[in-house]
Scaffold this motif. Structure first.
Motif, PDB file in Angstrom:
ATOM      1  N   HIS A  52       9.036  -1.455 -15.320  1.00  0.00           N
ATOM      2  CA  HIS A  52       7.723  -1.380 -14.597  1.00  0.00           C
ATOM      3  C   HIS A  52       6.489  -2.123 -15.374  1.00  0.00           C
ATOM      4  CE1 HIS A  52       7.526   1.349 -18.060  1.00  0.00           C
ATOM      5  NE2 HIS A  52       6.232   1.095 -18.023  1.00  0.00           N
ATOM      6  N   VAL A  53       5.499  -2.154 -14.643  1.00  0.00           N
ATOM      7  CA  VAL A  53       4.170  -2.759 -15.172  1.00  0.00           C
ATOM      8  C   VAL A  53       3.313  -1.652 -15.626  1.00  0.00           C
ATOM      9  CG1 VAL A  53       2.419  -4.525 -14.937  1.00  0.00           C
ATOM     10  CG2 VAL A  53       4.490  -5.130 -14.006  1.00  0.00           C
ATOM     11  N   GLN A  54       2.703  -1.648 -16.684  1.00  0.00           N
ATOM     12  CA  GLN A  54       1.628  -0.485 -16.867  1.00  0.00           C
ATOM     13  C   GLN A  54       0.018  -1.114 -16.706  1.00  0.00           C
ATOM     14  OE1 GLN A  54       2.086   2.897 -19.108  1.00  0.00           O
ATOM     15  NE2 GLN A  54      -0.120   3.082 -19.838  1.00  0.00           N
ATOM     16  N   LEU A  55      -0.583  -0.792 -16.004  1.00  0.00           N
ATOM     17  CA  LEU A  55      -2.110  -1.099 -15.972  1.00  0.00           C
ATOM     18  C   LEU A  55      -2.969  -0.037 -16.432  1.00  0.00           C
ATOM     19  CD1 LEU A  55      -2.331  -2.503 -12.279  1.00  0.00           C
ATOM     20  CD2 LEU A  55      -2.088  -3.659 -14.514  1.00  0.00           C
ATOM     21  N   ALA A  56      -4.191  -0.165 -17.151  1.00  0.00           N
ATOM     22  CA  ALA A  56      -4.996   0.769 -17.809  1.00  0.00           C
ATOM     23  C   ALA A  56      -6.023   1.096 -16.711  1.00  0.00           C
ATOM     24  CB  ALA A  56      -5.561   0.150 -18.802  1.00  0.00           C
ATOM     25  N   ALA A  57      -6.245   2.432 -16.879  1.00  0.00           N
ATOM     26  CA  ALA A  57      -7.459   3.075 -16.026  1.00  0.00           C
ATOM     27  C   ALA A  57      -8.494   4.048 -16.621  1.00  0.00           C
ATOM     28  CB  ALA A  57      -6.920   3.663 -14.802  1.00  0.00           C
ATOM     29  N   ALA A  86      -9.449  -9.452 -17.785  1.00  0.00           N
ATOM     30  CA  ALA A  86     -10.155 -10.373 -16.929  1.00  0.00           C
ATOM     31  C   ALA A  86      -8.963 -11.362 -16.466  1.00  0.00           C
ATOM     32  CB  ALA A  86     -10.960 -11.296 -17.782  1.00  0.00           C
ATOM     33  N   LYS A  87      -7.927 -11.634 -16.854  1.00  0.00           N
ATOM     34  CA  LYS A  87      -6.745 -12.749 -16.728  1.00  0.00           C
ATOM     35  C   LYS A  87      -5.421 -11.631 -16.279  1.00  0.00           C
ATOM     36  CE  LYS A  87      -5.781 -16.775 -16.625  1.00  0.00           C
ATOM     37  NZ  LYS A  87      -6.356 -17.860 -15.542  1.00  0.00           N
ATOM     38  N   ALA A  88      -5.178 -10.781 -17.264  1.00  0.00           N
ATOM     39  CA  ALA A  88      -3.811 -10.208 -17.072  1.00  0.00           C
ATOM     40  C   ALA A  88      -3.680  -9.519 -15.770  1.00  0.00           C
ATOM     41  CB  ALA A  88      -3.709  -9.119 -18.079  1.00  0.00           C
ATOM     42  N   HIS A  89      -2.659  -9.720 -14.917  1.00  0.00           N
ATOM     43  CA  HIS A  89      -2.183  -9.006 -13.811  1.00  0.00           C
ATOM     44  C   HIS A  89      -0.684  -9.241 -13.352  1.00  0.00           C
ATOM     45  CE1 HIS A  89      -2.230 -13.269 -13.137  1.00  0.00           C
ATOM     46  NE2 HIS A  89      -1.398 -13.105 -12.108  1.00  0.00           N
ATOM     47  N   LEU A 101      -6.210  -5.613   3.475  1.00  0.00           N
ATOM     48  CA  LEU A 101      -6.882  -5.308   1.951  1.00  0.00           C
ATOM     49  C   LEU A 101      -8.535  -5.461   2.501  1.00  0.00           C
ATOM     50  CD1 LEU A 101      -4.278  -5.302   0.556  1.00  0.00           C
ATOM     51  CD2 LEU A 101      -5.551  -6.381  -1.301  1.00  0.00           C
ATOM     52  N   VAL A 102      -8.806  -6.742   3.092  1.00  0.00           N
ATOM     53  CA  VAL A 102     -10.247  -6.932   3.589  1.00  0.00           C
ATOM     54  C   VAL A 102     -10.533  -5.698   4.329  1.00  0.00           C
ATOM     55  CG1 VAL A 102     -11.705  -8.418   4.944  1.00  0.00           C
ATOM     56  CG2 VAL A 102      -9.878  -9.314   3.096  1.00  0.00           C
ATOM     57  N   ALA A 103     -10.069  -5.303   5.247  1.00  0.00           N
ATOM     58  CA  ALA A 103     -10.188  -4.247   6.255  1.00  0.00           C
ATOM     59  C   ALA A 103     -10.612  -3.062   5.314  1.00  0.00           C
ATOM     60  CB  ALA A 103      -9.297  -3.856   7.111  1.00  0.00           C
ATOM     61  N   HIS A 104     -10.105  -2.789   4.363  1.00  0.00           N
ATOM     62  CA  HIS A 104     -10.518  -1.575   3.364  1.00  0.00           C
ATOM     63  C   HIS A 104     -11.476  -1.939   2.348  1.00  0.00           C
ATOM     64  CE1 HIS A 104      -6.757  -0.003   5.150  1.00  0.00           C
ATOM     65  NE2 HIS A 104      -7.341   1.077   5.075  1.00  0.00           N
ATOM     66  N   GLY A 105     -11.819  -2.958   2.608  1.00  0.00           N
ATOM     67  CA  GLY A 105     -13.242  -3.252   1.545  1.00  0.00           C
ATOM     68  C   GLY A 105     -12.884  -3.969   0.308  1.00  0.00           C
ATOM     69  N   ALA A 106     -11.627  -4.545  -0.017  1.00  0.00           N
ATOM     70  CA  ALA A 106     -11.054  -5.231  -1.216  1.00  0.00           C
ATOM     71  C   ALA A 106     -11.401  -6.440  -1.062  1.00  0.00           C
ATOM     72  CB  ALA A 106      -9.417  -4.947  -1.288  1.00  0.00           C
ATOM     73  N   ASP A 107     -11.554  -7.197  -2.168  1.00  0.00           N
ATOM     74  CA  ASP A 107     -11.834  -8.615  -2.233  1.00  0.00           C
ATOM     75  C   ASP A 107     -10.663  -9.300  -2.216  1.00  0.00           C
ATOM     76  OD1 ASP A 107     -11.346  -7.412  -4.990  1.00  0.00           O
ATOM     77  OD2 ASP A 107     -11.463  -9.372  -5.472  1.00  0.00           O
ATOM     78  N   VAL A 108     -10.507 -10.406  -1.432  1.00  0.00           N
ATOM     79  CA  VAL A 108      -9.470 -11.380  -1.348  1.00  0.00           C
ATOM     80  C   VAL A 108      -9.694 -12.685  -1.875  1.00  0.00           C
ATOM     81  CG1 VAL A 108      -7.758 -12.491   0.405  1.00  0.00           C
ATOM     82  CG2 VAL A 108      -7.956  -9.911   0.363  1.00  0.00           C
ATOM     83  N   SER A 109      -9.174 -13.502  -2.793  1.00  0.00           N
ATOM     84  CA  SER A 109      -9.309 -14.654  -3.147  1.00  0.00           C
ATOM     85  C   SER A 109      -8.149 -15.492  -3.100  1.00  0.00           C
ATOM     86  CB  SER A 109      -9.805 -14.623  -4.824  1.00  0.00           C
ATOM     87  OG  SER A 109     -10.303 -15.873  -4.990  1.00  0.00           O
ATOM     88  N   VAL A 149     -10.810   0.219  -9.889  1.00  0.00           N
ATOM     89  CA  VAL A 149     -11.245   0.255 -11.068  1.00  0.00           C
ATOM     90  C   VAL A 149     -11.315  -1.160 -11.815  1.00  0.00           C
ATOM     91  CG1 VAL A 149     -10.500   2.774 -11.428  1.00  0.00           C
ATOM     92  CG2 VAL A 149      -9.001   0.684 -12.222  1.00  0.00           C
ATOM     93  N   GLY A 150     -11.016  -2.186 -11.143  1.00  0.00           N
ATOM     94  CA  GLY A 150     -11.246  -3.632 -11.384  1.00  0.00           C
ATOM     95  C   GLY A 150      -9.984  -4.145 -12.047  1.00  0.00           C
ATOM     96  N   ASN A 151      -8.845  -3.524 -12.131  1.00  0.00           N
ATOM     97  CA  ASN A 151      -7.511  -4.310 -12.104  1.00  0.00           C
ATOM     98  C   ASN A 151      -7.274  -5.422 -11.328  1.00  0.00           C
ATOM     99  OD1 ASN A 151      -6.567  -2.529 -14.736  1.00  0.00           O
ATOM    100  ND2 ASN A 151      -6.316  -1.241 -13.267  1.00  0.00           N
ATOM    101  N   ARG A 152      -7.135  -6.711 -11.987  1.00  0.00           N
ATOM    102  CA  ARG A 152      -6.532  -7.898 -11.312  1.00  0.00           C
ATOM    103  C   ARG A 152      -5.215  -7.707 -10.695  1.00  0.00           C
ATOM    104  NH1 ARG A 152      -5.646 -14.106 -13.120  1.00  0.00           N
ATOM    105  NH2 ARG A 152      -6.478 -15.079 -11.405  1.00  0.00           N
ATOM    106  N   LEU A 153      -5.056  -7.920  -9.741  1.00  0.00           N
ATOM    107  CA  LEU A 153      -3.855  -7.809  -8.860  1.00  0.00           C
ATOM    108  C   LEU A 153      -3.575  -9.377  -8.161  1.00  0.00           C
ATOM    109  CD1 LEU A 153      -4.156  -4.557  -6.952  1.00  0.00           C
ATOM    110  CD2 LEU A 153      -2.975  -4.852  -9.103  1.00  0.00           C
ATOM    111  N   GLU A 154      -2.271  -9.966  -8.063  1.00  0.00           N
ATOM    112  CA  GLU A 154      -1.899 -11.081  -7.453  1.00  0.00           C
ATOM    113  C   GLU A 154      -0.865 -10.703  -6.571  1.00  0.00           C
ATOM    114  OE1 GLU A 154       0.303 -15.430  -8.368  1.00  0.00           O
ATOM    115  OE2 GLU A 154      -0.577 -14.270  -9.940  1.00  0.00           O
ATOM    116  N   PHE A 155      -0.965 -11.125  -5.283  1.00  0.00           N
ATOM    117  CA  PHE A 155      -0.051 -11.054  -4.369  1.00  0.00           C
ATOM    118  C   PHE A 155       0.293 -12.282  -3.776  1.00  0.00           C
ATOM    119  CE2 PHE A 155      -2.995  -7.432  -4.055  1.00  0.00           C
ATOM    120  CZ  PHE A 155      -2.155  -6.396  -4.171  1.00  0.00           C
ATOM    121  N   LEU A 156       1.739 -12.694  -3.770  1.00  0.00           N
ATOM    122  CA  LEU A 156       2.111 -13.855  -3.304  1.00  0.00           C
ATOM    123  C   LEU A 156       3.541 -13.673  -2.370  1.00  0.00           C
ATOM    124  CD1 LEU A 156       3.977 -15.450  -6.526  1.00  0.00           C
ATOM    125  CD2 LEU A 156       3.145 -13.153  -6.615  1.00  0.00           C
ATOM    126  N   GLU A 157       3.831 -14.814  -1.718  1.00  0.00           N
ATOM    127  CA  GLU A 157       4.821 -14.987  -0.775  1.00  0.00           C
ATOM    128  C   GLU A 157       5.522 -16.179  -0.738  1.00  0.00           C
ATOM    129  OE1 GLU A 157       5.878 -13.886   3.924  1.00  0.00           O
ATOM    130  OE2 GLU A 157       3.615 -14.518   3.693  1.00  0.00           O
TER     131      GLU A 157
END
Length: 120
Positions: free
Chosen positions: A7-12, A66-69, A84-92, A109-117
């Motif tokens: 698993h990956v743990q993120l803080a909150a 700021a960088k970890a994800h 994500l955009v439809a739910h108000g999330a940022d997509v870069s 809560v500001g955790n950075r997430l990367e999505f890739l295909e």
């Protein structure tokens, strides 16, 4: 000797479990799984989708990294980004990784997430 990633743990921040559940279940489509009884008092919440396991752990004085994800593989990345955009999330979008399409976003809560295909 390493055989995989459990698993990956993120803080909150304390008290954010409801907001996180709405995002990780309602927006990302993950399933919340119960924490073991011995860990429930620590707060936080756990989510799964396929082989991906994310644990959100409560941290006093929380500040999102700021960088970890985590890098999360998806299918139909354009539709996923639109969701994500439809739910108000940022997509870069970022085209710097050869052989992949990818974008970064943030959870509530500001955790950075990367999505890739991967490209075929």
């Amino acid at each position: 000797m390493i055989t995989g990633l459990d698993h990956v743990q993120l803080a909150a921040p304390p008290g954010s479990e409801g907001t996180l559940t709405a995002f990780y279940e309602g927006v990302l489509g993950m399933v919340q799984v119960p924490k073991p009884t011995a860990l429930v008092a620590r707060g936080g919440c756990w989510f799964e989708a396929g082989t991906v396991r994310l644990h959100l752990g409560v941290e006093a004085g929380f500040r999102p990294a700021a960088k970890a994800h985590p890098g999360i593989l998806v299918t139909d990345i354009d539709a996923f980004a639109a969701r994500l955009v439809a739910h108000g999330a940022d997509v870069s979008w970022d085209d710097a990784l050869p052989g992949h399409r990818r974008f970064h976003s943030h959870d509530p809560v500001g955790n950075r997430l990367e999505f890739l295909e991967p490209l075929c």
